[in-house]
Every structure is written in C-alpha cells, then in structure tokens.
Design a protein around this motif. Structure first.
Motif, mmCIF file in Angstrom:
data_model
loop_
_atom_site.group_PDB
_atom_site.id
_atom_site.type_symbol
_atom_site.label_atom_id
_atom_site.label_comp_id
_atom_site.label_asym_id
_atom_site.label_seq_id
_atom_site.Cartn_x
_atom_site.Cartn_y
_atom_site.Cartn_z
ATOM 1 N N MET A 166 -4.439 -4.018 -1.988
ATOM 2 C CA MET A 166 -4.097 -3.240 -0.793
ATOM 3 C C MET A 166 -2.938 -2.303 -1.112
ATOM 4 S SD MET A 166 -2.803 -4.580 2.975
ATOM 5 C CE MET A 166 -4.337 -5.428 3.330
ATOM 6 N N LYS A 167 -3.117 -1.005 -0.864
ATOM 7 C CA LYS A 167 -2.078 -0.019 -1.131
ATOM 8 C C LYS A 167 -0.951 -0.150 -0.112
ATOM 9 C CE LYS A 167 -4.147 1.984 -4.588
ATOM 10 N NZ LYS A 167 -3.602 1.877 -5.958
ATOM 11 N N ARG A 168 0.285 0.022 -0.599
ATOM 12 C CA ARG A 168 1.474 -0.155 0.233
ATOM 13 C C ARG A 168 2.109 1.207 0.499
ATOM 14 N NH1 ARG A 168 4.280 -5.149 -0.733
ATOM 15 N NH2 ARG A 168 6.122 -4.002 -1.347
ATOM 16 N N ILE A 169 2.348 1.501 1.758
ATOM 17 C CA ILE A 169 2.948 2.777 2.146
ATOM 18 C C ILE A 169 4.255 2.508 2.875
ATOM 19 C CG2 ILE A 169 2.688 4.863 3.555
ATOM 20 C CD1 ILE A 169 -0.287 4.743 3.063
ATOM 21 N N LEU A 170 5.318 3.155 2.420
ATOM 22 C CA LEU A 170 6.633 3.035 3.053
ATOM 23 C C LEU A 170 6.857 4.234 3.972
ATOM 24 C CD1 LEU A 170 9.496 1.896 3.459
ATOM 25 C CD2 LEU A 170 10.164 3.059 1.333
ATOM 26 N N THR B 96 -1.987 3.260 12.826
ATOM 27 C CA THR B 96 -3.139 3.951 12.238
ATOM 28 C C THR B 96 -3.349 3.555 10.786
ATOM 29 O OG1 THR B 96 -2.758 5.854 13.686
ATOM 30 C CG2 THR B 96 -4.162 6.206 11.773
ATOM 31 N N LEU B 97 -2.264 3.512 10.020
ATOM 32 C CA LEU B 97 -2.384 3.171 8.603
ATOM 33 C C LEU B 97 -2.849 1.728 8.416
ATOM 34 C CD1 LEU B 97 0.833 4.933 7.264
ATOM 35 C CD2 LEU B 97 -1.532 5.612 6.823
ATOM 36 N N SER B 98 -2.388 0.829 9.270
ATOM 37 C CA SER B 98 -2.821 -0.561 9.190
ATOM 38 C C SER B 98 -4.320 -0.678 9.457
ATOM 39 C CB SER B 98 -2.039 -1.425 10.191
ATOM 40 O OG SER B 98 -0.663 -1.453 9.869
ATOM 41 N N LYS B 99 -4.810 0.091 10.426
ATOM 42 C CA LYS B 99 -6.246 0.089 10.730
ATOM 43 C C LYS B 99 -7.067 0.637 9.567
ATOM 44 C CE LYS B 99 -5.948 0.436 15.780
ATOM 45 N NZ LYS B 99 -6.190 1.306 16.972
ATOM 46 N N GLU B 100 -6.440 1.530 8.774
ATOM 47 C CA GLU B 100 -7.127 2.108 7.619
ATOM 48 C C GLU B 100 -7.076 1.189 6.394
ATOM 49 O OE1 GLU B 100 -8.853 5.087 7.337
ATOM 50 O OE2 GLU B 100 -8.693 5.159 9.523
ATOM 51 N N GLY B 101 -6.421 0.038 6.542
ATOM 52 C CA GLY B 101 -6.394 -0.929 5.453
ATOM 53 C C GLY B 101 -5.186 -0.864 4.552
#
Length: 221
Positions: free
Chosen positions: A1-5, A20-25
């Motif tokens: 799972m890619k991590r975005i800060l 939104t980003l959580s819903k996109e995985g």
C-alpha cells in the motif's frame, strides 16, 4: 500500500484529501505544520508528499529542501508563476493550485508514483564501509564479499536507502513483499538477525540496530 503524507494545516482540505485518498487505497499520514512534517519524515518515509506552502512553524518552501528522494506535489493557493517555477526548480515534481479538481490531483499522484517506481536503482549503495551491489545482490565490507539471501538483500537495501530513518516492521514487510513474498512478520526478526550476523562476522561491527517496539535502522558508525 502506497503511503502519502499530507502537509497542510487546513483541516477541511486535509480531511477531504484523507477521505478520498483512503478510498483510493492509499495509506494517509498527516502533518499540520512544517516542523511536525520534518519530525515525521525523520521517522518514516512516505511514497509521495502533498505539500502546502502556508504552514505554521516552518513554511512549505523551507520544508521542501529537506525532502530527498520522495516526489513532492505542491498544493497551494499561490498562483504566481514565479512561485511555481522556483518550487519546481527547487525539487517539487508538480504544482497544483487551490482550488483543484480531485480527479486531476489523483491522476497526477498516480503518474508521479509510477514515475518514482520506474526510476533506476543505483548500481551501488554505500553506508559507512558497507557497499551493496544492486546488480549482483552482493554486499562488501572492506572488499570482503558477503553473500546474502534474497530476503536479506531486500532488507539491507531498504535500510541503506534510508540510513537516518527508523523503518517500522510493517513498512519493511510492505516494501519488500514484492521481492520476498515468503518473509512474514514472524520470520522477519530471524532474517534481520541472520543479516546482522553476516555483517558482524567481517569486522565485529554491528551495522543494524533494533528500535524496540518499532523496527530497525542503520547504526551510526
């Protein structure tokens, strides 16, 4: 799972992005000031950063130079062309002006994550007197060769790519899973122990340290 800060003190925008980003995985991390962002970056390494400029404590422009080897998309209300040029030349991979369309931002995130994944890995990684050859998977200490298993190589490569950071066990497993699907949470400790032993046998130095309850990092030599 890619991590975005997400580095943004605007709660509304941050919450919208996180949802939104959580819903996109994606796995989402949050920082609400520049100083908090630097602290988080010293402990973990996300795959991509969304950076606002108007931050309390330390402005986004001052945070950017500290982010190395991670794609940064600036998301800011500033629309001045000089700001955009300066930040793109200063290390950002993209600049999105607020207000933005979420579909466009998601597309830009996807593109930059894909580009980062396709960057060539240097043929050699070096830390202290360890040299890791990414083409042969051999490690050397003072020209003495150390043969590594597939899993040991993947662990050492990730630690050497992020020598100042503590790599959590969950992140370590996530990052090496594509190369070593046989490595599990229960076997990780054994693989790290074997790797440390192989490195230590060359000159008695312990190059990897355990951070109790968190993970592993390269030891300051």
């Amino acid at each position: 799972m890619k991590r975005i800060l997400i580095i943004d003190d605007d709660m509304h925008i941050g919450n919208m992005l996180e949802e939104t980003l959580s819903k996109e995985g994606y796995h989402v991390l949050r920082a609400y000031s520049g100083t908090e962002a630097l602290l988080m970056l010293s402990k973990s390494r996300p795959d991509l950063v969304l950076l606002d400029l108007m931050l309390p404590g330390l402005a986004g422009e001052d945070v950017l130079p500290h982010i190395k080897g991670i794609p940064v998309i600036v998301v800011s209300a500033r629309a001045d062309i000089d700001d955009k040029v300066d930040l793109l030349l200063g290390g950002a991979v993209d600049y999105v002006t607020k207000p933005f369309h979420m579909k466009e931002l998601l597309a830009r995130i996807s593109v930059h994550l894909r580009n980062a994944q396709n960057l060539p890995v240097p043929c050699e990684l070096a830390y202290a007197d360890i040299v890791l050859h990414t083409d042969t998977h051999l490690a050397k200490i003072n020209n003495a060769e150390i043969k590594l298993t597939r899993t040991e190589y993947a662990i050492l490569k990730l630690l050497m790519q992020n020598p100042a950071q503590v790599i959590t066990k969950s992140l370590l497993l996530d990052r090496i899973s594509a190369d070593t699907p046989d490595c599990t949470e229960s076997s990780l400790k054994m693989h790290v122990s074997n790797l440390r032993k192989k490195l230590r046998e060359i000159n008695g130095k312990d190059y990897i340290e355990s951070v109790w309850g968190i993970g592993f990092k390269m030891r300051a030599i």
